[in-house]
Design a protein around this motif. Structure first.
Motif, short mmCIF file in Angstrom:
data_model
loop_
_atom_site.label_atom_id
_atom_site.label_comp_id
_atom_site.label_asym_id
_atom_site.label_seq_id
_atom_site.Cartn_x
_atom_site.Cartn_y
_atom_site.Cartn_z
N PRO A 143 0.81 -1.23 0.00
CA PRO A 143 0.00 0.00 0.00
C PRO A 143 0.84 1.28 0.00
CG PRO A 143 -0.91 -1.59 1.54
CD PRO A 143 0.42 -2.14 1.11
N ALA A 144 1.88 1.33 0.83
CA ALA A 144 2.74 2.52 0.86
C ALA A 144 3.50 2.69 -0.44
CB ALA A 144 3.71 2.43 2.04
N TYR A 145 3.98 1.58 -1.00
CA TYR A 145 4.72 1.64 -2.26
C TYR A 145 3.82 2.15 -3.39
CZ TYR A 145 8.78 -0.97 -0.45
OH TYR A 145 9.90 -1.36 0.24
N LEU A 146 2.58 1.66 -3.43
CA LEU A 146 1.66 2.11 -4.47
C LEU A 146 1.32 3.59 -4.31
CD1 LEU A 146 -0.94 -0.77 -4.99
CD2 LEU A 146 0.51 0.29 -6.73
N GLY A 147 1.10 4.01 -3.08
CA GLY A 147 0.81 5.42 -2.84
C GLY A 147 1.94 6.32 -3.30
N TYR A 148 3.16 5.91 -3.00
CA TYR A 148 4.32 6.68 -3.42
C TYR A 148 4.42 6.73 -4.94
CZ TYR A 148 9.25 8.12 -3.69
OH TYR A 148 10.42 8.78 -3.98
N ALA A 149 4.26 5.57 -5.59
CA ALA A 149 4.37 5.52 -7.05
C ALA A 149 3.28 6.36 -7.71
CB ALA A 149 4.28 4.07 -7.52
N ARG A 150 2.07 6.33 -7.18
CA ARG A 150 0.98 7.10 -7.77
C ARG A 150 1.20 8.60 -7.67
NH1 ARG A 150 -3.38 2.99 -5.07
NH2 ARG A 150 -3.76 1.67 -6.90
N THR A 151 2.00 9.03 -6.72
CA THR A 151 2.29 10.45 -6.58
C THR A 151 3.09 10.97 -7.77
OG1 THR A 151 2.30 10.21 -4.17
CG2 THR A 151 3.32 12.19 -5.07
N PHE A 152 3.95 10.14 -8.32
CA PHE A 152 4.85 10.57 -9.38
C PHE A 152 4.43 10.12 -10.77
CE2 PHE A 152 7.37 10.45 -5.50
CZ PHE A 152 8.03 11.67 -5.55
N LEU A 153 3.61 9.09 -10.87
CA LEU A 153 3.26 8.52 -12.17
C LEU A 153 1.80 8.79 -12.49
CD1 LEU A 153 5.16 5.13 -11.74
CD2 LEU A 153 5.99 7.26 -12.75
N ALA A 154 1.56 9.28 -13.70
CA ALA A 154 0.23 9.76 -14.06
C ALA A 154 -0.80 8.65 -14.19
CB ALA A 154 0.32 10.55 -15.37
N ARG A 160 1.39 0.61 -10.75
CA ARG A 160 1.34 -0.81 -10.36
C ARG A 160 2.48 -1.59 -10.99
NH1 ARG A 160 -2.98 -2.53 -7.64
NH2 ARG A 160 -4.73 -1.10 -7.39
N GLU A 161 2.83 -1.25 -12.23
CA GLU A 161 3.93 -1.93 -12.90
C GLU A 161 5.25 -1.65 -12.18
OE1 GLU A 161 6.32 -1.63 -17.17
OE2 GLU A 161 4.23 -0.98 -17.05
N ALA A 162 5.46 -0.40 -11.75
CA ALA A 162 6.69 -0.05 -11.04
C ALA A 162 6.80 -0.81 -9.72
CB ALA A 162 6.75 1.45 -10.79
N VAL A 163 5.68 -0.94 -9.01
CA VAL A 163 5.69 -1.64 -7.73
C VAL A 163 5.88 -3.14 -7.94
CG1 VAL A 163 4.31 -2.21 -5.69
CG2 VAL A 163 4.31 0.13 -6.59
N ALA A 164 5.20 -3.71 -8.92
CA ALA A 164 5.36 -5.14 -9.20
C ALA A 164 6.80 -5.45 -9.60
CB ALA A 164 4.40 -5.56 -10.31
N ALA A 187 15.02 -2.37 0.26
CA ALA A 187 13.83 -2.49 -0.58
C ALA A 187 13.35 -1.13 -1.07
CB ALA A 187 12.72 -3.20 0.19
N TRP A 188 13.39 -0.13 -0.18
CA TRP A 188 12.93 1.20 -0.57
C TRP A 188 13.79 1.76 -1.70
CZ3 TRP A 188 8.69 3.87 -0.25
CH2 TRP A 188 8.71 5.20 -0.64
N ASN A 189 15.07 1.53 -1.64
CA ASN A 189 15.95 2.02 -2.71
C ASN A 189 15.61 1.38 -4.05
OD1 ASN A 189 17.42 3.77 -1.05
ND2 ASN A 189 18.94 2.22 -0.52
N VAL A 190 15.24 0.09 -4.02
CA VAL A 190 14.82 -0.58 -5.24
C VAL A 190 13.53 0.04 -5.78
CG1 VAL A 190 13.95 -2.77 -6.18
CG2 VAL A 190 15.94 -2.77 -4.66
N LEU A 191 12.55 0.24 -4.91
CA LEU A 191 11.28 0.83 -5.32
C LEU A 191 11.47 2.25 -5.83
CD1 LEU A 191 8.82 2.86 -4.06
CD2 LEU A 191 8.23 0.97 -5.57
N ARG A 192 12.23 3.04 -5.11
CA ARG A 192 12.42 4.45 -5.48
C ARG A 192 13.10 4.58 -6.84
NH1 ARG A 192 14.98 9.42 -5.19
NH2 ARG A 192 13.77 10.94 -4.01
N ARG A 193 14.09 3.75 -7.06
CA ARG A 193 14.80 3.83 -8.33
C ARG A 193 13.86 3.53 -9.49
NH1 ARG A 193 20.17 0.35 -10.12
NH2 ARG A 193 20.51 1.40 -12.11
N GLY A 194 13.01 2.53 -9.33
CA GLY A 194 12.06 2.19 -10.40
C GLY A 194 11.06 3.28 -10.65
N VAL A 195 10.57 3.90 -9.59
CA VAL A 195 9.59 4.98 -9.74
C VAL A 195 10.24 6.19 -10.41
CG1 VAL A 195 8.18 6.66 -8.49
CG2 VAL A 195 8.14 4.24 -7.83
N MET A 196 11.42 6.57 -9.94
CA MET A 196 12.08 7.76 -10.48
C MET A 196 12.52 7.57 -11.92
SD MET A 196 11.86 10.16 -8.39
CE MET A 196 11.26 10.30 -6.70
#
Length: 302
Positions: A143-154, A160-164, A187-196
């Motif tokens: 849930p937190a990962y998706l919320g973060y990704a949705r903030t930056f991705l339109a 969802r793809e970035a989080v998966a 894990a956060w560094n992995v998620l953040r890199r994909g989102v950014m």
């Protein structure tokens, strides 16, 4: 291409041949999804101590093909050769398979081509599901990962793809994550890199325009004049947030845009609670000084 017969592995403990030339860097044109599985594979190859020649001999594929795969040059690699290298390097095939499929679509490969590649290799070794502790980790943090990704991705599908992708990479590197100083931070560094890597950037900073307009929509303002003023104010605020240092930016997004409390933010980022409070306070003071230079520092963002 049909690989050559795989020669037997040398006995355990037998030193490898003389060091050979390491593969060059990943080609500039390699896409986000392709890098998601190629970079961990290259890291495992480097850690193995093998040369490209030895990897070629053990996998049964021509050295030129192995070198192309390791650099991401030439055509997108078929699953047969990718799987052969995974087997030699003792990398779990299932998470790479999913990442490989996503990257194949990114490379505009048709479903028929993808299915044809996959059907030639039967995955008979290794679990088809992540370890139990990985699955628990995913349920806890998704849930937190998706919320973060949705903030930056339109688009929600892109978020969802970035989080998966992040969870697949973590499955691929799970033992490395568990042996790191802090699995949450890893894990956060992995998620953040994909989102950014997917987010839009302006002057090298992530663009939060979508989040700004979402804020305007949610405000339900009836007055058009007031709505335009709110748009202008929101745009300035979110532009300033996007220019914050990485940790301050993450804290502001999770704390103020996703509504998480300080403890939850500290948990998901893998940093001390005191660091979260300091980052939040310092970021708010900085934003106040930028947006309202006449006001005293330390105000709270509405």
């Amino acid at each position: 291409m049909t690989p050559h017969p795989v020669p037997p592995r040398p006995p355990e403990g037998l030193p490898s041949g003389k060091p050979g030339r390491k593969p060059g860097p990943i080609a500039d044109g390699v896409g986000i999804a392709h890098r998601a599985w190629l970079e961990p594979l290259r890291a495992k190859f480097t850690a193995s101590g093998l040369t490209v020649t030895e990897l070629s001999e053990r996998s049964g594929w021509a050295k030129s093909k192995v070198s192309e795969l390791l650099r991401g040059t030439g055509l997108y690699p078929r699953w047969e050769i990718t799987h052969s290298l995974l087997r030699v390097l003792d990398i779990p095939a299932w998470p790479v398979r999913r990442l490989w499929m996503a990257a194949a679509r990114e490379a505009h490969k048709k479903d028929e081509w993808i299915d044809g590649c996959l059907q030639k290799v039967a995955l008979t070794t290794g679990p088809s599901n992540p370890p139990l502790d990985h699955r628990a980790f995913e349920e806890l943090n998704e849930p937190a990962y998706l919320g973060y990704a949705r903030t930056f991705l339109a688009h929600d599908d892109e978020a969802r793809e970035a989080v998966a992708e992040a969870f697949d990479i973590l499955w691929l590197r799970w033992q490395e994550a568990l042996h790191s100083p802090d699995v949450m931070r890893f894990a956060w560094n992995v998620l953040r890199r994909g989102v950014m890597s997917r987010a839009c950037h302006t002057d090298g900073c992530p663009d939060l325009t979508t989040a700004a307009f979402d804020t305007v929509v949610l405000s339900k303002m009836a007055c058009p004049e007031g709505r335009f003023a709110q748009i202008e104010e929101s745009m300035a605020l979110f532009q300033a947030i996007g220019r914050l240092p990485a940790q301050q930016l993450d804290v502001m997004v999770l704390r103020h845009l996703r509504g998480m409390d300080f403890t939850a933010v500290a948990d998901v980022l893998g940093i001390p609670l005191a660091s979260v409070r300091f980052a939040d306070r310092y970021a708010q003071q900085h934003l106040t000084s930028v947006l309202h230079p006449k006001n005293a520092p330390g105000g709270t963002i509405a």
